[in-house]
Motif scaffolding. Structure first.
Motif, short mmCIF file in Angstrom:
data_model
loop_
_atom_site.label_atom_id
_atom_site.label_comp_id
_atom_site.label_asym_id
_atom_site.label_seq_id
_atom_site.Cartn_x
_atom_site.Cartn_y
_atom_site.Cartn_z
N LYS A 204 0.84 -1.21 0.00
CA LYS A 204 0.00 0.00 0.00
C LYS A 204 0.87 1.25 0.00
O LYS A 204 0.55 2.24 -0.67
CB LYS A 204 -0.93 -0.02 1.21
CG LYS A 204 -1.96 -1.15 1.17
CD LYS A 204 -2.88 -1.10 2.38
CE LYS A 204 -3.91 -2.22 2.32
NZ LYS A 204 -4.82 -2.22 3.49
N GLU A 208 1.00 4.25 -2.94
CA GLU A 208 0.80 5.68 -2.68
C GLU A 208 1.93 6.52 -3.26
O GLU A 208 1.71 7.65 -3.69
CB GLU A 208 0.69 5.91 -1.17
CG GLU A 208 -0.59 5.35 -0.56
CD GLU A 208 -0.61 5.50 0.95
OE1 GLU A 208 0.39 6.03 1.51
OE2 GLU A 208 -1.60 5.09 1.57
N SER A 211 1.87 7.15 -8.09
CA SER A 211 0.51 7.56 -8.44
C SER A 211 0.12 7.16 -9.86
O SER A 211 -1.07 7.19 -10.22
CB SER A 211 0.35 9.08 -8.29
OG SER A 211 1.32 9.76 -9.09
#
Length: 257
Positions: A204, A208, A211
């Motif tokens: 995760k 992030e 993008s």
């Protein structure tokens, strides 16, 4: 129009050279060469082998009757039974909008993992296919471990990138993701996958920071919608399920082939 035994029928039957027919029959009585990575022929793989390796062009429709039976008398795999001691051989988010198609500056990848692909070996050597004899294998088998296959299908090109790892964990999955997206630098990358693969926090966090990479999750219980599952099915049917592997390294080499 000529009758069943007329000139037209004879022309249809004889339009393929006898040498080609003989070669097709011969291959249906042989195990595929080791470098092919196949454990057995299908109509399409045999026709493709003839085209690429021997410059013989036949359709898979032509191959089908010989592979299924017909004049080659091919038969299902037999079994090899032994009498012990005698040595005697007998017989980022759920997708809320359509997944974009491939276009310039954009890449669509189908990613998943096939867990615990087992390296199974028979207790006795397989007797290969030969003329007037079917392949025979023992009922019993011995396990030699397993591998986990990570794979990514480029939907636009059909190219598959695969990696075999001894363990299935977030670190290995993240390393595979990085390797998968690296050739597509500068593009918007859309990845179709199931939600189970994205639970680790490091995945995760990586998402992030990148993008340009977008995750699209298949619905719960519907991972079969992912196109990479089609490739998993092909490699299982044609290379793994009927194979014999004395070690995990042999299984991994066959998957790579």
């Amino acid at each position: 129009m000529a009758g069943p035994g007329g000139k037209e029928a004879r022309w249809r039957k004889e339009q393929m050279p006898p040498q080609t027919r003989g070669r097709v029959i011969a291959l249906t009585r042989m195990t595929p060469p080791p470098e092919s990575g196949l454990s057995h022929w299908s109509t399409r793989t045999l026709a493709d082998h003839l085209k690429r390796r021997e410059s013989i062009r036949v359709s898979f429709h032509y191959v089908a009757p010989y592979l299924a039976g017909g004049e080659s008398e091919a038969a299902p795999v037999g079994h090899l039974q032994t009498v012990e001691g005698t040595g005697v051989r007998g017989e980022g988010r759920r997708c809320r909008r359509p997944v974009p198609g491939s276009a310039r500056g954009r890449c669509l990848l189908s990613v998943d993992e096939k867990m615990r692909v087992q390296a199974l070996d028979r207790t006795r050597s397989v007797l290969p296919v030969a003329f007037a004899a079917t392949e025979k294998r023992a009922h019993e088998y011995v396990g030699h471990g397993a591998t986990n296959l990570f794979a990514a299908l480029n939907v636009a090109t059909g190219e598959v990138l695969g990696e075999c790892e001894p363990n299935r964990n977030g670190a290995n999955f993240l390393a595979f993701l990085k390797k998968t997206v690296k050739p597509h630098a500068g593009k918007e990358i859309h990845i179709v996958l199931d939600n189970l693969s994205t639970h680790p926090p490091d995945v995760k966090a990586w998402l992030e920071k990148n993008s340009h990479v977008h995750f699209h999750f298949t619905p719960v219980g519907s991972s079969w919608l992912n196109r990479i599952e089609i490739w998993f099915g092909i490699i299982t049917r044609q290379s793994v399920r009927c194979g014999t592997f004395p070690g995990v390294h042999v299984l991994i080499n066959q998957i790579r082939d």
